[in-house]
Motif scaffolding. Structure first.
Motif, PDB file in Angstrom:
ATOM      1  N   MET A 173       0.807  -1.216   0.000  1.00 41.65           N
ATOM      2  CA  MET A 173       0.000   0.000   0.000  1.00 41.65           C
ATOM      3  C   MET A 173       0.839   1.265   0.000  1.00 41.65           C
ATOM      4  O   MET A 173       0.307   2.376   0.039  1.00 41.65           O
ATOM      5  N   GLY A 174       2.157   1.102  -0.024  1.00 40.93           N
ATOM      6  CA  GLY A 174       3.036   2.270  -0.043  1.00 40.93           C
ATOM      7  C   GLY A 174       3.163   2.953   1.300  1.00 40.93           C
ATOM      8  O   GLY A 174       3.509   4.144   1.370  1.00 40.93           O
ATOM      9  N   LEU A 175       2.905   2.207   2.386  1.00 41.23           N
ATOM     10  CA  LEU A 175       2.997   2.780   3.724  1.00 41.23           C
ATOM     11  C   LEU A 175       4.393   2.568   4.294  1.00 41.23           C
ATOM     12  O   LEU A 175       5.205   1.823   3.749  1.00 41.23           O
ATOM     13  N   SER A 176       4.666   3.215   5.410  1.00 33.66           N
ATOM     14  CA  SER A 176       5.993   3.173   6.009  1.00 33.66           C
ATOM     15  C   SER A 176       6.250   1.862   6.733  1.00 33.66           C
ATOM     16  O   SER A 176       5.333   1.098   7.025  1.00 33.66           O
ATOM     17  N   TYR A 177       7.523   1.597   7.025  1.00 31.41           N
ATOM     18  CA  TYR A 177       7.957   0.440   7.802  1.00 31.41           C
ATOM     19  C   TYR A 177       8.316   0.910   9.211  1.00 31.41           C
ATOM     20  O   TYR A 177       8.918   1.968   9.365  1.00 31.41           O
ATOM     21  N   PRO A 178       7.963   0.161  10.257  1.00 27.60           N
ATOM     22  CA  PRO A 178       7.206  -1.087  10.242  1.00 27.60           C
ATOM     23  C   PRO A 178       5.731  -0.874   9.927  1.00 27.60           C
ATOM     24  O   PRO A 178       5.175   0.193  10.201  1.00 27.60           O
ATOM     25  N   GLY A 179       5.108  -1.913   9.363  1.00 26.85           N
ATOM     26  CA  GLY A 179       3.768  -1.755   8.825  1.00 26.85           C
ATOM     27  C   GLY A 179       2.651  -1.709   9.842  1.00 26.85           C
ATOM     28  O   GLY A 179       1.610  -1.101   9.585  1.00 26.85           O
ATOM     29  N   GLY A 180       2.842  -2.363  11.001  1.00 24.60           N
ATOM     30  CA  GLY A 180       1.779  -2.430  11.990  1.00 24.60           C
ATOM     31  C   GLY A 180       1.228  -1.082  12.424  1.00 24.60           C
ATOM     32  O   GLY A 180       0.021  -0.826  12.293  1.00 24.60           O
ATOM     33  N   PRO A 181       2.075  -0.182  12.925  1.00 21.72           N
ATOM     34  CA  PRO A 181       1.580   1.137  13.346  1.00 21.72           C
ATOM     35  C   PRO A 181       0.979   1.940  12.198  1.00 21.72           C
ATOM     36  O   PRO A 181      -0.014   2.652  12.388  1.00 21.72           O
ATOM     37  N   ALA A 182       1.566   1.808  11.003  1.00 23.61           N
ATOM     38  CA  ALA A 182       1.065   2.560   9.846  1.00 23.61           C
ATOM     39  C   ALA A 182      -0.331   2.095   9.458  1.00 23.61           C
ATOM     40  O   ALA A 182      -1.222   2.909   9.175  1.00 23.61           O
ATOM     41  N   ILE A 183      -0.538   0.784   9.437  1.00 25.26           N
ATOM     42  CA  ILE A 183      -1.860   0.255   9.073  1.00 25.26           C
ATOM     43  C   ILE A 183      -2.889   0.576  10.140  1.00 25.26           C
ATOM     44  O   ILE A 183      -4.025   0.955   9.828  1.00 25.26           O
ATOM     45  N   GLU A 184      -2.521   0.455  11.409  1.00 22.65           N
ATOM     46  CA  GLU A 184      -3.483   0.760  12.475  1.00 22.65           C
ATOM     47  C   GLU A 184      -3.928   2.224  12.407  1.00 22.65           C
ATOM     48  O   GLU A 184      -5.119   2.535  12.554  1.00 22.65           O
ATOM     49  N   ALA A 185      -2.976   3.131  12.169  1.00 23.37           N
ATOM     50  CA  ALA A 185      -3.309   4.564  12.088  1.00 23.37           C
ATOM     51  C   ALA A 185      -4.236   4.843  10.913  1.00 23.37           C
ATOM     52  O   ALA A 185      -5.223   5.582  11.037  1.00 23.37           O
ATOM     53  N   LEU A 186      -3.942   4.249   9.750  1.00 19.36           N
ATOM     54  CA  LEU A 186      -4.771   4.476   8.567  1.00 19.36           C
ATOM     55  C   LEU A 186      -6.140   3.810   8.725  1.00 19.36           C
ATOM     56  O   LEU A 186      -7.163   4.348   8.298  1.00 19.36           O
ATOM     57  N   ALA A 187      -6.183   2.643   9.367  1.00 18.87           N
ATOM     58  CA  ALA A 187      -7.437   1.898   9.534  1.00 18.87           C
ATOM     59  C   ALA A 187      -8.457   2.671  10.358  1.00 18.87           C
ATOM     60  O   ALA A 187      -9.674   2.478  10.188  1.00 18.87           O
ATOM     61  N   LYS A 188      -8.000   3.538  11.229  1.00 15.85           N
ATOM     62  CA  LYS A 188      -8.915   4.334  12.051  1.00 15.85           C
ATOM     63  C   LYS A 188      -9.771   5.273  11.201  1.00 15.85           C
ATOM     64  O   LYS A 188     -10.828   5.723  11.641  1.00 15.85           O
ATOM     65  N   LYS A 189      -9.318   5.547   9.978  1.00 17.41           N
ATOM     66  CA  LYS A 189     -10.059   6.439   9.077  1.00 17.41           C
ATOM     67  C   LYS A 189     -10.952   5.650   8.115  1.00 17.41           C
ATOM     68  O   LYS A 189     -11.656   6.252   7.295  1.00 17.41           O
ATOM     69  N   GLY A 190     -10.890   4.314   8.206  1.00 13.39           N
ATOM     70  CA  GLY A 190     -11.656   3.495   7.272  1.00 13.39           C
ATOM     71  C   GLY A 190     -12.772   2.719   7.927  1.00 13.39           C
ATOM     72  O   GLY A 190     -12.922   2.709   9.159  1.00 13.39           O
ATOM     73  N   ASP A 191     -13.561   2.035   7.109  1.00 17.36           N
ATOM     74  CA  ASP A 191     -14.675   1.208   7.558  1.00 17.36           C
ATOM     75  C   ASP A 191     -14.272  -0.262   7.419  1.00 17.36           C
ATOM     76  O   ASP A 191     -14.089  -0.750   6.298  1.00 17.36           O
ATOM     77  N   PRO A 192     -14.138  -0.988   8.525  1.00 16.02           N
ATOM     78  CA  PRO A 192     -13.702  -2.388   8.441  1.00 16.02           C
ATOM     79  C   PRO A 192     -14.696  -3.306   7.750  1.00 16.02           C
ATOM     80  O   PRO A 192     -14.358  -4.438   7.396  1.00 16.02           O
ATOM     81  N   GLU A 193     -15.946  -2.834   7.560  1.00 23.37           N
ATOM     82  CA  GLU A 193     -16.969  -3.654   6.897  1.00 23.37           C
ATOM     83  C   GLU A 193     -17.050  -3.378   5.398  1.00 23.37           C
ATOM     84  O   GLU A 193     -17.767  -4.061   4.672  1.00 23.37           O
ATOM     85  N   LYS A 194     -16.325  -2.369   4.947  1.00 27.55           N
ATOM     86  CA  LYS A 194     -16.419  -1.950   3.547  1.00 27.55           C
ATOM     87  C   LYS A 194     -15.861  -3.019   2.601  1.00 27.55           C
ATOM     88  O   LYS A 194     -16.424  -3.299   1.539  1.00 27.55           O
ATOM     89  N   ILE A 195     -14.740  -3.610   2.979  1.00 24.22           N
ATOM     90  CA  ILE A 195     -14.106  -4.646   2.156  1.00 24.22           C
ATOM     91  C   ILE A 195     -13.942  -5.887   3.020  1.00 24.22           C
ATOM     92  O   ILE A 195     -13.268  -5.848   4.052  1.00 24.22           O
ATOM     93  N   LYS A 196     -14.556  -6.992   2.601  1.00 23.16           N
ATOM     94  CA  LYS A 196     -14.518  -8.228   3.377  1.00 23.16           C
ATOM     95  C   LYS A 196     -13.391  -9.128   2.872  1.00 23.16           C
ATOM     96  O   LYS A 196     -13.507  -9.728   1.802  1.00 23.16           O
ATOM     97  N   PHE A 197     -12.323  -9.195   3.647  1.00 23.58           N
ATOM     98  CA  PHE A 197     -11.228 -10.095   3.313  1.00 23.58           C
ATOM     99  C   PHE A 197     -11.428 -11.441   4.027  1.00 23.58           C
ATOM    100  O   PHE A 197     -12.137 -11.519   5.030  1.00 23.58           O
ATOM    101  N   PRO A 198     -10.811 -12.514   3.513  1.00 21.00           N
ATOM    102  CA  PRO A 198     -11.018 -13.854   4.096  1.00 21.00           C
ATOM    103  C   PRO A 198     -10.458 -13.992   5.514  1.00 21.00           C
ATOM    104  O   PRO A 198      -9.468 -13.340   5.862  1.00 21.00           O
ATOM    105  N   ARG A 199     -11.130 -14.843   6.303  1.00 21.99           N
ATOM    106  CA  ARG A 199     -10.674 -15.186   7.655  1.00 21.99           C
ATOM    107  C   ARG A 199     -10.159 -16.624   7.591  1.00 21.99           C
ATOM    108  O   ARG A 199     -10.874 -17.574   7.892  1.00 21.99           O
ATOM    109  N   SER A 200      -8.909 -16.785   7.213  1.00 27.17           N
ATOM    110  CA  SER A 200      -8.354 -18.127   6.989  1.00 27.17           C
ATOM    111  C   SER A 200      -8.318 -18.952   8.262  1.00 27.17           C
ATOM    112  O   SER A 200      -7.901 -18.475   9.315  1.00 27.17           O
ATOM    113  N   MET A 201      -8.789 -20.190   8.160  1.00 24.81           N
ATOM    114  CA  MET A 201      -8.735 -21.195   9.223  1.00 24.81           C
ATOM    115  C   MET A 201      -9.539 -20.825  10.467  1.00 24.81           C
ATOM    116  O   MET A 201      -9.394 -21.469  11.507  1.00 24.81           O
ATOM    117  N   ILE A 202     -10.400 -19.825  10.368  1.00 23.14           N
ATOM    118  CA  ILE A 202     -11.126 -19.391  11.558  1.00 23.14           C
ATOM    119  C   ILE A 202     -12.078 -20.463  12.071  1.00 23.14           C
ATOM    120  O   ILE A 202     -12.373 -20.534  13.271  1.00 23.14           O
TER     121      ILE A 202
END
Length: 336
Positions: A173-202
């Motif tokens: 996604m072109g975000l900074s390293y390490p990815g965890g903090p970058a994704i968490e910060a960006l995710a706060k501005k998004g809708d987790p229900e908008k795009i449904k990704f697979p839940r492998s082995m759940i």
């Protein structure tokens, strides 16, 4: 008993002084993130060279911050593995030389066991028995911790670790390293229900994980929506980040709560770099509370690699006479 802990398994050079396995007298961490960030991940040779430069001053700072000298230290603990061999050799060799010169007992600490022991530095710590998740860039393992020093592996990742998936998706996604903090910060501005990704082995009747399929699903989504790469719309990327993060959280939470219920444990402890993700901790805590299960997570300073957790585990080992000899070597991989 004062234990000097030394950690150099990956890209942090750390030293700490811990009293009786529970009280942190000092904790110093020298991070290499800025050096490795331009490569999008840790470069082993660079990591080893930087450990060589940092190890002596970091130990000196830890002793000074604790207000003690080497004469006051009762034992030394150092990470023996798993990790990057070159990086491990720096800290472990330094610790062996120091232990020999000062005639002190040396504990060769398993890095994963130390992450679990970081939970014993909390006030209060989780009560035994409890379920522990070690979740980082290299590991995603569930353990049943029946008593101090007793760890039973219940499940682990079959491919990518959760933290590794965060780093790789962030890079896509072109975000900074390490990815965890970058994704968490960006995710706060998004809708987790908008795009449904697979839940492998759940729904699998085990406690193993797989995140490679989720990583591929994100890559496929980005490839099939090339306009996202062209305008890099933060809102649209935020939905991807939120959807990906929630998929990881759903799988981790479901497996952890199931493991706790199966073993009749009332406590779940999470440790490792991904435990710094407060969205994960908050959601897991709310879901676990519905089953009368309490969640414990370390403060930010103890989430990543640090030497306080090494000293805490080392104190237990030295107390139980589980000590190393000068001929002992480091190891890159090992099962708990």
């Amino acid at each position: 008993m004062l234990i000097l802990g030394i950690e150099s398994s990956c890209d942090e050079t750390a030293a700490a002084v811990v009293e009786d396995g529970a009280r942190i007298r000092s904790s110093i961490v020298s991070s290499q993130i800025s050096t490795h960030a331009i490569y999008g991940g840790v470069v082993p040779e660079l990591a080893s060279r930087m450990h060589l430069e940092a190890i002596d001053p970091v130990v000196d700072q830890a002793l000074a911050q604790a207000g003690v000298s080497l004469d006051d230290i009762d034992g030394i603990a150092a990470t023996q593995g798993p990790g990057l061999i070159g990086a491990l050799l720096v800290g472990f060799s330094y610790a062996k030389a120091l232990a020999w010169a000062r005639n002190l007992p040396l504990a060769g600490v398993n890095h994963l066991e130390a992450h679990i022991c970081s939970l014993q530095l909390l006030n209060p710590p989780p009560g035994f028995p409890f379920i522990s998740l070690v979740v980082s860039g290299g590991h995603t393992n569930i353990y049943h911790v029946n008593e101090p020093g007793t760890f039973s592996l219940m499940g682990q990742t079959r491919d990518d670790a959760a933290g590794e998936a965060f780093d790789k998706v962030a890079k896509m996604m072109g975000l900074s390293y390490p990815g965890g903090p970058a994704i968490e910060a960006l995710a706060k501005k998004g809708d987790p229900e908008k795009i449904k990704f697979p839940r492998s082995m759940i729904k699998k009747d085990n406690f193993d994980f797989s995140f490679s399929g989720l990583k591929s699903a994100v890559a496929r989504h980005l490839h099939e929506n090339p306009d996202m790469d062209q305008d890099m719309s933060e809102d649209r990327l935020a939905h991807v980040a939120a959807g990906f993060q929630m998929a990881v959280i759903d799988v981790l939470s479901t497996k952890l709560i199931a493991a706790a219920r199966q073993t009749n444990c009332r406590c779940i402890g999470i440790a490792g770099g991904v435990s710094a993700n407060r969205t994960f901790v908050d959601i897991l805590s709310k879901r676990a509370k519905q089953h009368q299960i309490n969640v414990f997570s370390p403060p930010l300073a103890l989430c990543g690699d640090n030497a306080a957790m090494i000293a805490a585990r080392g104190w237990e080992m030295i107390r139980d006479n589980q000590v190393c000899g000068l001929g002992d070597d480091v190891y890159s991989r090992v099962k708990l």
